[in-house]
Design an enzyme around this catalytic site. Structure first.
Site, PDB file in Angstrom:
ATOM      1  N   CYS A  62      41.677  39.116  44.349  1.00  0.00           N
ATOM      2  CA  CYS A  62      42.320  39.424  43.081  1.00  0.00           C
ATOM      3  C   CYS A  62      41.398  38.874  41.995  1.00  0.00           C
ATOM      4  CB  CYS A  62      43.750  38.889  43.003  1.00  0.00           C
ATOM      5  SG  CYS A  62      43.910  37.111  43.016  1.00  0.00           S
ATOM      6  N   CYS A  65      45.603  43.314  43.218  1.00  0.00           N
ATOM      7  CA  CYS A  65      45.821  43.491  41.783  1.00  0.00           C
ATOM      8  C   CYS A  65      46.846  44.594  41.519  1.00  0.00           C
ATOM      9  CB  CYS A  65      44.511  43.851  41.096  1.00  0.00           C
ATOM     10  SG  CYS A  65      43.199  42.673  41.455  1.00  0.00           S
ATOM     11  N   CYS A 110      40.851  45.269  39.847  1.00  0.00           N
ATOM     12  CA  CYS A 110      40.496  44.438  40.998  1.00  0.00           C
ATOM     13  C   CYS A 110      38.989  44.323  41.147  1.00  0.00           C
ATOM     14  CB  CYS A 110      41.041  45.071  42.282  1.00  0.00           C
ATOM     15  SG  CYS A 110      42.758  44.740  42.571  1.00  0.00           S
TER      16      CYS A 110
END
Length: 126
Positions: A7, A79, A84
């Protein structure tokens, strides 16, 4: 097999995923997490996992280059509302959009994210 959870901040979702995967998956699976803009691990992520007897207090946020992303067999991005991190190359990829609980600042959001991630890991076919 090596699984890499990604992430942006590597402070909540990917940290919880790393801890959950270590607890739930076979011990021969190598687990790591990283972020494109890492900050420190969120204390509420630590608390949310401690509530289910998983200790991630020793984990730390890492940039991508510290985890050798090119060696991963599976990359899972977590994400939802942000972009991301992307690792080029041919690798199996999964995207699990989980809302960032750090934005809320309350433990309920961390519990929700934890439970969503735990459910997805439980359904992983390795």
């Amino acid at each position: 097999m090596k699984i890499l959870f990604l992430c942006v901040a590597n402070s909540a979702r990917s940290q919880m995923a790393e801890g959950l995967a270590r607890a739930m998956l076979p011990k021969n699976v190598e687990i790591a997490s990283a972020g494109s803009a890492p900050v420190q691990v969120n204390p509420l992520a630590v608390q949310a996992l401690a509530e289910i007897d998983i200790d991630i207090s020793g984990q730390w946020s890492k940039p991508l280059e510290d985890v050798a992303p090119e060696s991963a067999d599976l990359i899972v991005t977590l994400c939802a509302e942000e972009v991301c991190p992307y690792v080029p190359g041919t690798v199996q990829r999964l995207h699990w959009p989980v809302t960032d609980p750090a934005a809320s600042g309350n433990i309920a959001a961390f519990r929700t994210a934890r439970d969503q991630i735990r459910d997805k890991i439980a359904r992983l076919e390795l």
